[in-house]
Enzyme design. Structure first.
Site, PDB file in Angstrom:
ATOM      1  N   CYS A 274     -39.989  -1.428  82.214  1.00 17.42           N
ATOM      2  CA  CYS A 274     -38.811  -2.050  82.847  1.00 17.42           C
ATOM      3  C   CYS A 274     -38.798  -3.573  82.741  1.00 17.42           C
ATOM      4  O   CYS A 274     -37.955  -4.134  82.055  1.00 17.42           O
ATOM      5  CB  CYS A 274     -38.737  -1.632  84.309  1.00 17.42           C
ATOM      6  SG  CYS A 274     -38.414   0.133  84.494  1.00 17.42           S
TER       7      CYS A 274
HETATM    8  N1  NAD Z   1     -40.657   4.608  83.625  1.00 14.32           N
HETATM    9  C1  NAD Z   1     -40.001   4.065  84.627  1.00 14.32           C
HETATM   10  O1  NAD Z   1     -40.603   3.710  85.640  1.00 14.32           O
HETATM   11  C2  NAD Z   1     -38.487   3.867  84.587  1.00 14.32           C
HETATM   12  C3  NAD Z   1     -37.834   3.548  85.783  1.00 14.32           C
HETATM   13  C4  NAD Z   1     -36.465   3.397  85.783  1.00 14.32           C
HETATM   14  C5  NAD Z   1     -35.758   3.538  84.586  1.00 14.32           C
HETATM   15  N2  NAD Z   1     -36.399   3.831  83.422  1.00 14.32           N
HETATM   16  C6  NAD Z   1     -35.573   3.995  82.231  1.00 14.32           C
HETATM   17  O2  NAD Z   1     -35.406   5.375  81.950  1.00 14.32           O
HETATM   18  C7  NAD Z   1     -35.364   5.606  80.541  1.00 14.32           C
HETATM   19  C8  NAD Z   1     -36.457   6.561  80.144  1.00 14.32           C
HETATM   20  O3  NAD Z   1     -37.712   5.969  80.448  1.00 14.32           O
HETATM   21  P1  NAD Z   1     -39.054   6.793  80.556  1.00 14.32           P
HETATM   22  O4  NAD Z   1     -40.052   5.885  81.174  1.00 14.32           O
HETATM   23  O5  NAD Z   1     -38.799   8.127  81.191  1.00 14.32           O
HETATM   24  O6  NAD Z   1     -39.393   7.016  78.995  1.00 14.32           O
HETATM   25  P2  NAD Z   1     -40.461   8.007  78.375  1.00 14.32           P
HETATM   26  O7  NAD Z   1     -40.827   7.446  77.057  1.00 14.32           O
HETATM   27  O8  NAD Z   1     -41.529   8.319  79.371  1.00 14.32           O
HETATM   28  O9  NAD Z   1     -39.641   9.357  78.154  1.00 14.32           O
HETATM   29  C9  NAD Z   1     -38.573   9.482  77.292  1.00 14.32           C
HETATM   30  C10 NAD Z   1     -38.664  10.844  76.619  1.00 14.32           C
HETATM   31  O10 NAD Z   1     -37.495  11.018  75.827  1.00 14.32           O
HETATM   32  C11 NAD Z   1     -37.863  11.720  74.638  1.00 14.32           C
HETATM   33  N3  NAD Z   1     -36.794  11.507  73.659  1.00 14.32           N
HETATM   34  C12 NAD Z   1     -36.555  10.438  72.860  1.00 14.32           C
HETATM   35  N4  NAD Z   1     -35.414  10.626  72.172  1.00 14.32           N
HETATM   36  C13 NAD Z   1     -34.908  11.821  72.550  1.00 14.32           C
HETATM   37  C14 NAD Z   1     -33.738  12.550  72.222  1.00 14.32           C
HETATM   38  N5  NAD Z   1     -32.850  12.067  71.362  1.00 14.32           N
HETATM   39  N6  NAD Z   1     -33.557  13.754  72.786  1.00 14.32           N
HETATM   40  C15 NAD Z   1     -34.463  14.247  73.668  1.00 14.32           C
HETATM   41  N7  NAD Z   1     -35.581  13.606  74.029  1.00 14.32           N
HETATM   42  C16 NAD Z   1     -35.800  12.398  73.493  1.00 14.32           C
HETATM   43  C17 NAD Z   1     -39.222  11.150  74.293  1.00 14.32           C
HETATM   44  O11 NAD Z   1     -39.956  12.042  73.452  1.00 14.32           O
HETATM   45  C18 NAD Z   1     -39.869  11.001  75.675  1.00 14.32           C
HETATM   46  O12 NAD Z   1     -40.587  12.149  76.045  1.00 14.32           O
HETATM   47  C19 NAD Z   1     -35.473   4.226  79.907  1.00 14.32           C
HETATM   48  O13 NAD Z   1     -34.194   3.732  79.677  1.00 14.32           O
HETATM   49  C20 NAD Z   1     -36.162   3.411  80.976  1.00 14.32           C
HETATM   50  O14 NAD Z   1     -35.866   2.041  80.859  1.00 14.32           O
HETATM   51  C21 NAD Z   1     -37.760   4.020  83.404  1.00 14.32           C
END
Ligand code: NAD
Length: 435
Positions: A274
Site C-alpha cells: 500500500c
Molecule cells: N494487502 C493489503 O493489505 C491491501 C490492503 C488494502 C488494499 N489492497 C489492494 O488490494 C489489491 C490486491 O492486493 P493483495 O494484497 O490482495 O494482492 P495479492 O498479490 O496478495 O493477491 C492478488 C491475487 O490476484 C491474483 N491474480 C492476478 N491477476 C489475476 C487475474 N487476472 N485473475 C484472477 N486472479 C489474478 C494473483 O495470483 C494473486 O493471488 C491491490 O490493489 C492492493 O493495493 C491490499
C-alpha cells in the site's frame, strides 16, 4: 427492468442463494471469500496462480490471517478455488481483488483489465461487479466499465457496477474485515444499493458514498495520510538525533494531547503493497489530469524511501564506536516483513537495508519467523534462528520489525551492540541506540 433485476438480486443476496465470484485470492480476496462462505454464500475463488489454487484446494493457507482450519471449513461448506474462468459462469456478484502495482512509476492496471475480460463473457443481466483493488479515481468508470460493457450489457441499467476500497490490515487482531466499516459506491443509485446489500451481508457497517471516484479517492486519502505522517516523524527523528533530543519520548508526551494529534512513530521506511505504491497512483493521476505535481506525496516518497540508507549510516556509526568497519562485521537483521505480525515482505525496507550492508561487505544474517523458509527470498544473507548463539556471534543486531514474538530479553542481554529502529526496546537495558 433495472428495478426488477435489482429486487431479484437483493432477494438472492438476502437468502444467500446468489453465486459469488472473488477474482484474486490474495491478502484481500481470500478473506472476502472466506467471510462470504461463512455467511452462507456459494463462493468461487478465482486466481490465475496455479500454486495458489493448488494450495487452497489442499487446505493450505498462505495468508497468516486465515488459518488452515478456517480454509478447510470453508472448503467443506462449498468454497471452490479455481483457475478456470469457465467456473465464473452465472455469477451474480463478482468482487475484483487483483494487484495494482506500479511499473516504472506508473499505474499498472493490466490485472484489472484481464479480470474484466474474464468476467465480461460471463456477465449476465442483473449481476453486480465490484472493484476492490486500490487505484486512482476514475478507474471503475473509465477502465473497467467499457471492458464489462463489451458484453453488450450496459452498466447501471442491465448490470450493476461499483467500487469498494479494502481496509484490511494484515496482522491486526482488533480490526478485521467484519468489524471495520466499509465504504461502498456504485455508478448509479441502483448499483450502490446492490453493492451495499452485498457488503451489508458480510460487514457490520457499510458507508455509502456518492460516486465510484469518491470511493476510490477514500482509499488513496487513507494511505497518503499514513505515508505523509510517517515521513514527517521519520524526518523529525533524523533531526532530533542531531539536536540530541529523544524523539520517542517527545512523541509519547505529544500523544497525551487528546485532540488534534495522531501518533505515528519512526521506522526504517515503509513497505507492503500500500504505502510505497498507492500515493503514487494519486500523484500520477493528478499530474496526468491536472498537470500539477503532488508535492506532499513526492516529499513523503523521498523521505521514506531513503530511511534504509539512514539506517545503514547509523549502523556504520555504531560499529565505529567499537572500532569496527561494516566490511567484515557480522550483522544480525531481525525482521524481513514490512511490519509486525505479518509474513508479507513485499517492498519491505529490510530488503534495502540488507542489500546495502551486503554491498558494503558485511556478513549479514536474517531472522524472521513469520516468513516461511520456502519463500524464495533472494538475498545474499543466510536465514537463521534468533538463537543465543546467533546473538552472541553478531557484532551488531539491527531490529527492523517489532514482531511480538522476538526474544527481547535475550536480545538485550546478549547482543554486543543494537540499533533498534522500532523503539521496542525502550525501557530496557541494552547497549546501543534507538533510531
Ligand atoms: N494487502 C493489503 O493489505 C491491501 C490492503 C488494502 C488494499 N489492497 C489492494 O488490494 C489489491 C490486491 O492486493 P493483495 O494484497 O490482495 O494482492 P495479492 O498479490 O496478495 O493477491 C492478488 C491475487 O490476484 C491474483 N491474480 C492476478 N491477476 C489475476 C487475474 N487476472 N485473475 C484472477 N486472479 C489474478 C494473483 O495470483 C494473486 O493471488 C491491490 O490493489 C492492493 O493495493 C491490499
Amino acid at each position: 427492468m433495472t428495478e426488477n433485476q435489482l429486487s431479484r438480486l437483493l432477494d438472492r443476496i438476502g437468502d444467500r442463494s446468489a453465486k459469488i465470484a472473488v477474482i484474486g485470492q490474495g491478502y484481500v480476496g481470500l478473506p472476502v471469500a472466506m467471510r462470504a462462505t461463512e455467511v452462507g454464500f456459494r463462493v468461487v475463488g478465482y486466481d490465475t496462480s496455479p500454486q495458489r489454487v493448488e494450495a487452497l484446494r489442499s487446505g493450505r493457507s498462505y495468508i497468516e490471517d486465515i488459518p488452515d482450519e478456517q480454509l478447510q471449513a470453508a472448503l467443506e461448506q462449498g468454497y471452490y478455488p479455481t483457475r478456470d474462468p469457465l467456473d465464473l459462469r452465472a455469477f451474480e456478484v463478482a468482487i475484483i481483488t487483483v494487484p495494482t502495482p506500479l511499473r516504472d512509476g506508473a499505474p499498472d492496471l493490466t490485472f484489472i483489465e484481464s479480470a474484466g475480460r474474464d468476467l465480461a463473457p460471463r456477465l449476465e443481466a442483473g449481476a453486480v461487479v465490484v472493484l476492490e483493488s486500490t487505484t486512482y479515481p476514475g478507474t471503475t468508470e473509465e477502465l473497467l466499465r467499457p471492458i464489462l460493457e463489451s458484453s453488450g450489457l450496459e452498466a447501471g441499467t442491465d448490470f450493476f457496477l461499483g467500487y469498494s476500497p479494502e481496509r484490511i490490515d494484515p496482522g491486526n487482531a482488533m480490526w478485521n474485515l467484519q468489524n471495520t466499516p466499509k465504504v461502498v459506491s456504485g455508478v448509479n443509485a441502483a448499483s450502490c444499493t446492490a453493492v451495499e446489500a452485498f457488503y451489508g451481508a458480510l460487514i457490520d457497517k457499510v458507508v455509502p458514498v456518492k460516486s465510484t471516484a469518491e470511493a476510490e479517492l477514500v482509499k488513496l486519502l487513507e494511505n497518503t495520510f499514513r505515508h505523509v505522517n510517517i515521513a514527517l516523524v521519520n524526518e523529525l527523528a533524523m533531526f532530533a538525533k542531531d539536536l540530541d533530543v529523544d524523539i520517542w519520548s517527545a512523541i509519547d508526551a505529544t500523544s497525551t494531547k487528546p485532540f488534534g494529534f495522531m501518533r505515528f512513530t519512526p521506522g526504517p521506511g515503509v513497505g507492503g503493497h500500500c504505502l510505497p505504491i498507492d500515493p503514487s497512483y494519486l500523484a500520477w493521476r493528478v499530474e496526468r489530469r491536472l498537470g500539477h505535481r503532488f508535492r506532499f506525496v513526492e516529499l513523503a516518497n523521498d523521505v521514506n524511501s531513503h530511511m534504509p540508507d539512514y539506517v545503514v549510516t547509523r549502523i556504520a556509526n555504531l560499529l565505529n564506536i567499537d572500532a569496527r568497519a561494516v566490511r567484515g562485521s557480522r550483522i544480525l537483521v531481525l525482521g524481513l516483513a514490512y511490519k509486525a505480525g505479518t509474513s508479507d515482505w513485499r517492498e519491505s525496507p529490510s530488503t534495502s537495508v540488507i542489500e546495502q550492508l551486503v554491498e558494503l561487505g558485511a556478513e549479514v544474517r536474517v531472522h524472521d519467523a513469520h516468513i516461511p523458509d520456502h519463500i524464495a527470498v533472494e538475498l545474499a544473507a543466510a536465514r537463521v534462528p534468533c538463537s543465543d548463539e546467533e546473538l552472541d556471534a553478531a557484532d551488531l543486531v539491527v531490529l527492523l520489525v517489532d514482531h511480538p514474538d522476538l526474544p527481547y530479553d535475550a536480545i538485550c542481554s546478549r547482543a554486543k551492540l543494537i540499533l533498534d529502529t522500532k523503539g521496542c526496546l525502550r525501557g530496557r537495558e541494552f547497549r546501543g541506540e534507538l533510531l
